[in-house]
Design a protein around this motif. Structure first.
Motif, PDB file in Angstrom:
ATOM      1  N   THR A 216      32.205  39.556  48.136  1.00  0.00           N
ATOM      2  CA  THR A 216      32.394  41.012  48.272  1.00  0.00           C
ATOM      3  C   THR A 216      33.802  41.397  47.818  1.00  0.00           C
ATOM      4  OG1 THR A 216      30.866  41.104  50.125  1.00  0.00           O
ATOM      5  CG2 THR A 216      32.457  42.897  49.984  1.00  0.00           C
ATOM      6  N   MET A 217      34.787  40.615  48.238  1.00  0.00           N
ATOM      7  CA  MET A 217      36.182  40.922  47.870  1.00  0.00           C
ATOM      8  C   MET A 217      36.412  40.699  46.376  1.00  0.00           C
ATOM      9  SD  MET A 217      38.377  39.621  51.166  1.00  0.00           S
ATOM     10  CE  MET A 217      37.775  37.948  51.335  1.00  0.00           C
TER      11      MET A 217
ATOM     12  N   HIS B 252      37.593  42.364  40.800  1.00  0.00           N
ATOM     13  CA  HIS B 252      37.242  42.227  39.377  1.00  0.00           C
ATOM     14  C   HIS B 252      36.909  43.574  38.741  1.00  0.00           C
ATOM     15  CE1 HIS B 252      36.294  37.705  40.034  1.00  0.00           C
ATOM     16  NE2 HIS B 252      37.533  37.893  39.623  1.00  0.00           N
ATOM     17  N   ALA B 253      36.483  44.531  39.546  1.00  0.00           N
ATOM     18  CA  ALA B 253      36.136  45.858  39.006  1.00  0.00           C
ATOM     19  C   ALA B 253      37.388  46.678  38.658  1.00  0.00           C
ATOM     20  CB  ALA B 253      35.289  46.616  40.023  1.00  0.00           C
ATOM     21  N   GLU B 254      38.554  46.204  39.070  1.00  0.00           N
ATOM     22  CA  GLU B 254      39.789  46.951  38.775  1.00  0.00           C
ATOM     23  C   GLU B 254      40.446  46.333  37.522  1.00  0.00           C
ATOM     24  OE1 GLU B 254      41.667  49.703  39.725  1.00  0.00           O
ATOM     25  OE2 GLU B 254      42.636  48.860  37.954  1.00  0.00           O
ATOM     26  N   PRO B 255      40.459  47.067  36.419  1.00  0.00           N
ATOM     27  CA  PRO B 255      40.936  46.483  35.156  1.00  0.00           C
ATOM     28  C   PRO B 255      42.386  45.994  35.202  1.00  0.00           C
ATOM     29  CG  PRO B 255      39.928  48.653  34.778  1.00  0.00           C
ATOM     30  CD  PRO B 255      39.979  48.456  36.248  1.00  0.00           C
TER      31      PRO B 255
ATOM     32  N   MET C  62      44.144  37.557  50.434  1.00  0.00           N
ATOM     33  CA  MET C  62      44.085  37.486  48.978  1.00  0.00           C
ATOM     34  C   MET C  62      45.466  37.666  48.366  1.00  0.00           C
ATOM     35  SD  MET C  62      42.508  41.199  48.040  1.00  0.00           S
ATOM     36  CE  MET C  62      41.017  40.859  48.940  1.00  0.00           C
ATOM     37  N   ALA C  63      45.593  37.160  47.146  1.00  0.00           N
ATOM     38  CA  ALA C  63      46.767  37.450  46.314  1.00  0.00           C
ATOM     39  C   ALA C  63      46.243  37.971  44.989  1.00  0.00           C
ATOM     40  CB  ALA C  63      47.599  36.189  46.103  1.00  0.00           C
ATOM     41  N   VAL C  64      46.831  39.073  44.532  1.00  0.00           N
ATOM     42  CA  VAL C  64      46.361  39.735  43.317  1.00  0.00           C
ATOM     43  C   VAL C  64      47.577  40.142  42.501  1.00  0.00           C
ATOM     44  CG1 VAL C  64      45.087  41.748  42.427  1.00  0.00           C
ATOM     45  CG2 VAL C  64      44.322  40.632  44.534  1.00  0.00           C
ATOM     46  N   ARG C  65      47.506  39.902  41.198  1.00  0.00           N
ATOM     47  CA  ARG C  65      48.563  40.419  40.321  1.00  0.00           C
ATOM     48  C   ARG C  65      48.142  41.763  39.766  1.00  0.00           C
ATOM     49  NH1 ARG C  65      52.922  37.347  39.027  1.00  0.00           N
ATOM     50  NH2 ARG C  65      52.674  35.197  39.739  1.00  0.00           N
TER      51      ARG C  65
END
Ligand code: AMP
Length: 282
Positions: free
Chosen positions: A226-227, A232-235, A264-267
């Motif tokens: 789900t996360m 992934h939907a955010e370009p 989570m970690a996201v760039r």
């Protein structure tokens, strides 16, 4: 209002510390303060008779490719905020004070530092635990205050304090967020307006997984998926990891049973953001 005394040298810190009413509460920071830091100071004021804050951008917890040089700094503003918040003593060590040329002793927590941030930032926690030990030894607080924002750091510090019999009570305080949900972080200042908007995907992903859990989904992989789908939907977002792990051991779960940690970690562009939600046992 208390007068905020500032010191740099360890001998001056020790002298000033001796005169503070006990118990002493301590809030270690890297500066560029926001409401998250100030919530820790507020809690420390409530719990302790005096409050010490440190500001030190610790070089040993940054990798050579990290943002050590770029890390935001604004000492004048920080000092005004801490004065207003009623802090008694501000310690501003320099890298030379903390790491003289012959420095050679390190503190390392083993298993808890391996997953999550440990996979992406090797050596980071060794820098954190070493500097926090040095800060604790110099300040000698009875209580220390950390943010749930850095959930793994809080777990690692708790383990270190227990393993090394440090006589310090560790408080971990809730994440303070912007009104739209973005977790406050000194690094948010790196985000341009488009990235700032994109950064909301972390909170959206955590909220979605939590809602799914509350609706009865206890399969951890399904919560991770789900996360992932939302990130992934955010370009503008590049996912480093998502996790649904046991709250204490940080081991990835198959089924959520007790208290657990979604993290989570996201760039977003060049900026690395982390965030998390705690799932309470139902
Ligand atoms: P830092 O200056 O980023 O090293 O953070 C210093 C302390 O503030 C750490 O214990 C962090 O976990 C805590 N902190 C940072 N951001 C937040 C936040 N948004 N809410 C609560 N605590 C935070």
């Amino acid at each position: 209002m208390n007068v905020l005394k500032q010191v740099t040298q360890i001998s001056h810190l020790r002298d000033a510390r001796k005169r503070l009413p006990e118990p002493v509460g301590f809030v270690p920071t890297m500066g560029y303060l926001h409401a998250g830091h100030l919530s820790l100071v507020k809690r420390a004021r409530e719990e302790a008779a005096s409050v010490v804050v440190s500001i030190f951008v610790n070089p040993t917890q940054f990798a050579p490719t990290d943002d050590l040089e770029a890390y935001p700094r604004d000492l004048e503003r920080d000092t005004a905020l801490l004065q207003e918040a009623g802090v008694d003593l501000l310690w501003l060590p320099t890298p030379e004070v903390m790491y003289p040329p012959d420095f050679q002793t390190w503190v390392n927590v083993e298993s808890l530092t391996q997953p999550l941030e440990g996979t992406k930032r090797p050596g980071h926690f060794r820098g954190v635990t070493t500097v926090v030990t040095k800060l604790f030894n110099a300040v000698q607080p009875q209580m220390a205050f950390f943010g749930q924002k850095d959930a793994q750091q809080a777990a690692v510090i708790r383990q270190m304090v227990k393993d090394l019999n440090m006589p310090i009570e560790i408080f971990v305080e809730p994440i303070v967020r912007e009104p739209d949900g973005l977790a406050m972080s000194s690094r948010n200042t790196y985000l341009n307006p488009k990235e700032r908007q994109a950064a909301l995907c972390l909170y959206r992903a955590l909220e979605a997984a939590q809602t799914t859990y509350q609706a009865g989904q206890t399969n951890a992989e399904s919560l991770r998926e789900t996360m992932r789908t939302i990130i992934h939907a955010e370009p503008l977002a590049e996912l480093e990891y998502v996790s649904c792990a046991d709250y204490d051991t940080l081991v990835e779960l198959e089924t959520v049973k007790g208290k657990s940690l979604l993290s989570m970690a996201v760039r977003i562009g060049k900026t690395r953001l982390i965030d998390n939600h705690v799932l309470e046992a139902v």
